[in-house]
Motif scaffolding. Structure first.
Motif, PDB file in Angstrom:
ATOM      1  N   GLU A  33     -80.916  56.906  91.587  1.00 51.79           N
ATOM      2  CA  GLU A  33     -82.275  56.514  91.991  1.00 51.79           C
ATOM      3  C   GLU A  33     -82.386  55.004  92.180  1.00 51.79           C
ATOM      4  O   GLU A  33     -82.861  54.530  93.202  1.00 51.79           O
ATOM      5  N   PHE A  34     -81.922  54.228  91.209  1.00 51.68           N
ATOM      6  CA  PHE A  34     -81.998  52.771  91.323  1.00 51.68           C
ATOM      7  C   PHE A  34     -81.073  52.264  92.426  1.00 51.68           C
ATOM      8  O   PHE A  34     -81.406  51.320  93.139  1.00 51.68           O
ATOM      9  N   GLY A  35     -79.909  52.879  92.565  1.00 54.07           N
ATOM     10  CA  GLY A  35     -78.955  52.467  93.591  1.00 54.07           C
ATOM     11  C   GLY A  35     -79.478  52.689  94.992  1.00 54.07           C
ATOM     12  O   GLY A  35     -79.273  51.856  95.882  1.00 54.07           O
ATOM     13  N   GLU A  36     -80.141  53.790  95.217  1.00 55.49           N
ATOM     14  CA  GLU A  36     -80.644  54.105  96.560  1.00 55.49           C
ATOM     15  C   GLU A  36     -81.990  53.463  96.855  1.00 55.49           C
ATOM     16  O   GLU A  36     -82.238  53.054  97.987  1.00 55.49           O
TER      17      GLU A  36
ATOM     18  N   ALA B 125     -88.024  52.656  92.863  1.00 59.04           N
ATOM     19  CA  ALA B 125     -87.519  53.777  92.067  1.00 59.04           C
ATOM     20  C   ALA B 125     -88.636  54.288  91.167  1.00 59.04           C
ATOM     21  O   ALA B 125     -89.528  53.533  90.773  1.00 59.04           O
ATOM     22  N   ALA B 126     -88.583  55.576  90.857  1.00 61.28           N
ATOM     23  CA  ALA B 126     -89.628  56.174  90.028  1.00 61.28           C
ATOM     24  C   ALA B 126     -89.019  57.136  89.014  1.00 61.28           C
ATOM     25  O   ALA B 126     -87.985  57.757  89.278  1.00 61.28           O
ATOM     26  N   VAL B 127     -89.683  57.251  87.882  1.00 63.41           N
ATOM     27  CA  VAL B 127     -89.256  58.203  86.860  1.00 63.41           C
ATOM     28  C   VAL B 127     -89.247  59.610  87.449  1.00 63.41           C
ATOM     29  O   VAL B 127     -88.340  60.393  87.181  1.00 63.41           O
ATOM     30  N   ASP B 128     -90.232  59.928  88.265  1.00 61.67           N
ATOM     31  CA  ASP B 128     -90.267  61.248  88.914  1.00 61.67           C
ATOM     32  C   ASP B 128     -89.012  61.478  89.749  1.00 61.67           C
ATOM     33  O   ASP B 128     -88.469  62.581  89.778  1.00 61.67           O
TER      34      ASP B 128
ATOM     35  N   CYS C  87     -79.124  51.213  82.395  1.00 60.66           N
ATOM     36  CA  CYS C  87     -78.220  51.319  83.547  1.00 60.66           C
ATOM     37  C   CYS C  87     -77.465  50.006  83.766  1.00 60.66           C
ATOM     38  O   CYS C  87     -76.261  50.018  84.054  1.00 60.66           O
ATOM     39  N   VAL C  88     -78.162  48.896  83.631  1.00 55.71           N
ATOM     40  CA  VAL C  88     -77.511  47.585  83.786  1.00 55.71           C
ATOM     41  C   VAL C  88     -76.444  47.404  82.712  1.00 55.71           C
ATOM     42  O   VAL C  88     -75.320  46.987  83.011  1.00 55.71           O
ATOM     43  N   LYS C  89     -76.772  47.755  81.458  1.00 62.91           N
ATOM     44  CA  LYS C  89     -75.778  47.648  80.378  1.00 62.91           C
ATOM     45  C   LYS C  89     -74.568  48.530  80.672  1.00 62.91           C
ATOM     46  O   LYS C  89     -73.433  48.108  80.459  1.00 62.91           O
ATOM     47  N   GLU C  90     -74.828  49.724  81.169  1.00 61.82           N
ATOM     48  CA  GLU C  90     -73.737  50.651  81.483  1.00 61.82           C
ATOM     49  C   GLU C  90     -72.829  50.081  82.579  1.00 61.82           C
ATOM     50  O   GLU C  90     -71.605  50.163  82.490  1.00 61.82           O
TER      51      GLU C  90
END
Length: 79
Positions: free
Chosen positions: A21-24, A30-33, A60-63
């Motif tokens: 979601e964040f990548g695209e 981006a949304a939780v939904d 996600c950034v930490k990962e």
């Protein structure tokens, strides 16, 4: 499946969906939904582990930084 295994599976599903979601879509749109739809999970499950979009994005950034660090360490050992 043990409780720990279910937890790990849930976190992995959320993480994979959030990275997509964040990548695209980028952080702003981006949304939780969208994360829930991509992962086929309920919002309740997502909010069980994360307080919201901000915390999920930080995770996600930490990962990603951890993956880069592991990759860098492997290159030092190999090369």
């Amino acid at each position: 499946m043990t409780r720990t295994e279910r937890r790990q599976k849930s976190l992995a599903t959320i993480s994979d969906a959030a990275l997509e979601e964040f990548g695209e879509r980028g952080y702003a749109t981006a949304a939780v939904d969208g994360v829930c739809a991509r992962g086929g999970i309920s919002k309740g499950l997502m909010y069980h582990y994360y307080t919201g979009k901000d915390e999920l994005f930080c995770e996600c950034v930490k990962e990603m930084f951890s993956a880069l660090f592991r990759n860098d360490q492997a290159m030092v050992v190999v090369g």
